[in-house]
Design a protein around this motif. Structure first.
Motif, PDB file in Angstrom:
ATOM      1  N   ARG A  63     -63.678 -21.453  -0.183  1.00 36.06           N
ATOM      2  CA  ARG A  63     -62.258 -21.822  -0.196  1.00 36.06           C
ATOM      3  C   ARG A  63     -61.621 -21.452  -1.519  1.00 36.06           C
ATOM      4  O   ARG A  63     -60.504 -20.914  -1.570  1.00 36.06           O
ATOM      5  CB  ARG A  63     -62.144 -23.330   0.052  1.00 36.06           C
ATOM      6  CG  ARG A  63     -60.753 -23.895  -0.075  1.00 36.06           C
ATOM      7  CD  ARG A  63     -59.867 -23.508   1.066  1.00 36.06           C
ATOM      8  NE  ARG A  63     -58.592 -24.176   1.006  1.00 36.06           N
ATOM      9  CZ  ARG A  63     -57.548 -23.865   1.762  1.00 36.06           C
ATOM     10  NH1 ARG A  63     -57.650 -22.897   2.651  1.00 36.06           N
ATOM     11  NH2 ARG A  63     -56.414 -24.531   1.662  1.00 36.06           N
ATOM     12  N   ASP A  66     -60.737 -17.841  -1.845  1.00 38.10           N
ATOM     13  CA  ASP A  66     -59.478 -17.469  -1.186  1.00 38.10           C
ATOM     14  C   ASP A  66     -58.274 -17.737  -2.091  1.00 38.10           C
ATOM     15  O   ASP A  66     -57.275 -17.026  -2.042  1.00 38.10           O
ATOM     16  CB  ASP A  66     -59.304 -18.262   0.115  1.00 38.10           C
ATOM     17  CG  ASP A  66     -60.298 -17.852   1.190  1.00 38.10           C
ATOM     18  OD1 ASP A  66     -60.785 -16.708   1.132  1.00 38.10           O
ATOM     19  OD2 ASP A  66     -60.588 -18.683   2.071  1.00 38.10           O
ATOM     20  N   ALA A 138     -67.098 -12.601   2.311  1.00 32.75           N
ATOM     21  CA  ALA A 138     -65.645 -12.478   2.235  1.00 32.75           C
ATOM     22  C   ALA A 138     -65.245 -11.260   1.411  1.00 32.75           C
ATOM     23  O   ALA A 138     -64.282 -10.546   1.755  1.00 32.75           O
ATOM     24  CB  ALA A 138     -65.056 -13.748   1.623  1.00 32.75           C
ATOM     25  N   ASP A 142     -63.078  -7.933   2.607  1.00 29.71           N
ATOM     26  CA  ASP A 142     -61.849  -7.487   1.944  1.00 29.71           C
ATOM     27  C   ASP A 142     -61.833  -5.983   1.695  1.00 29.71           C
ATOM     28  O   ASP A 142     -60.764  -5.367   1.693  1.00 29.71           O
ATOM     29  CB  ASP A 142     -61.674  -8.208   0.606  1.00 29.71           C
ATOM     30  CG  ASP A 142     -61.295  -9.673   0.766  1.00 29.71           C
ATOM     31  OD1 ASP A 142     -60.855 -10.043   1.879  1.00 29.71           O
ATOM     32  OD2 ASP A 142     -61.423 -10.425  -0.206  1.00 29.71           O
TER      33      ASP A 142
END
Length: 214
Positions: A63, A66, A138, A142
């Motif tokens: 989290r 992000d 993640a 990207d």
């Protein structure tokens, strides 16, 4: 002007380093736990500290990545791994000091010593800051296009598996020297520090939907 493509290979190397350092301790952890006063059940609890605390830290760090950026959180996670290995190394260097004798119907009989307590703290702290896997996934999402994603995640899986293959093998080679189990732990400290340097200098902050090197 098109954006420069970001290579996936530094990230794969960081992932390999992370799993290599983690798996280094697995072959001899049981011997350390017994030497420092624990039993088979305490060994099982010590081995479970990392995944249990990763369940807490992984989503939180994901989290944060992000919000604050992938590279910053990867760096934070790797620094946490480095600190945890320093704590683990300290556990092997300090005198064995008895804290309390435990006789439990559930946990059996064991002695809680200061080195054993530090091992638990080290494994828990490493798990709490061990968001490398979720952030790495993640990060690669990207910098890859949808058509390349299966191939990239396959390579990530390979780098993870190689870390778990070479880690125990390296631990076995290093632990048979005159320095015993302390040498693999020193190696883990150095490997985790190398991961910090790689993230700092070789892993750029990704831009969403960038491209990776083939």
């Amino acid at each position: 002007m098109p954006e420069p493509r970001i290579s996936i290979y530094p990230m794969l190397a960081v992932n390999f380093i992370g799993t290599l350092g983690l798996s280094l301790v697995l072959p001899f952890l049981i011997f350390l736990v017994e030497r420092f006063g624990g039993n088979a059940i305490i060994y099982g609890l010590a081995a479970s500290m990392y995944p249990v605390f990763q369940l807490v830290g992984g989503p939180l760090l994901g989290r944060w990545s992000d919000i604050y950026g992938r590279k910053k959180v990867l760096f934070l996670s790797q620094v946490g791994t480095f600190i945890s290995w320093v704590i683990f190394l300290a556990a092997m260097l300090i005198p064995v000091t008895r804290i309390v004798d435990v006789r439990s119907g559930m946990l059996g009989s064991f002695v809680l010593t200061l080195p054993l307590l530090l091992i638990f703290i080290a494994r828990a702290f490493d798990g709490l800051t061990g968001g490398n896997v979720s952030v790495a996934n993640a990060y690669l999402a990207d910098i890859t296009e949808d058509k390349d994603r299966s191939s990239v995640y396959g390579k990530l899986s390979v780098s993870t598996n190689l870390g778990f293959i070479f880690g125990p093998a390296l631990a076995g080679i290093l632990s048979v020297t005159v320095y015993g189990e302390i040498l693999p732990v020193i190696a883990a400290v150095l490997i985790s520090f190398a991961g910090i340097l790689m993230i700092a200098f070789l892993v750029p902050e990704p831009r969403t939907h960038g491209l990776h090197d083939p």
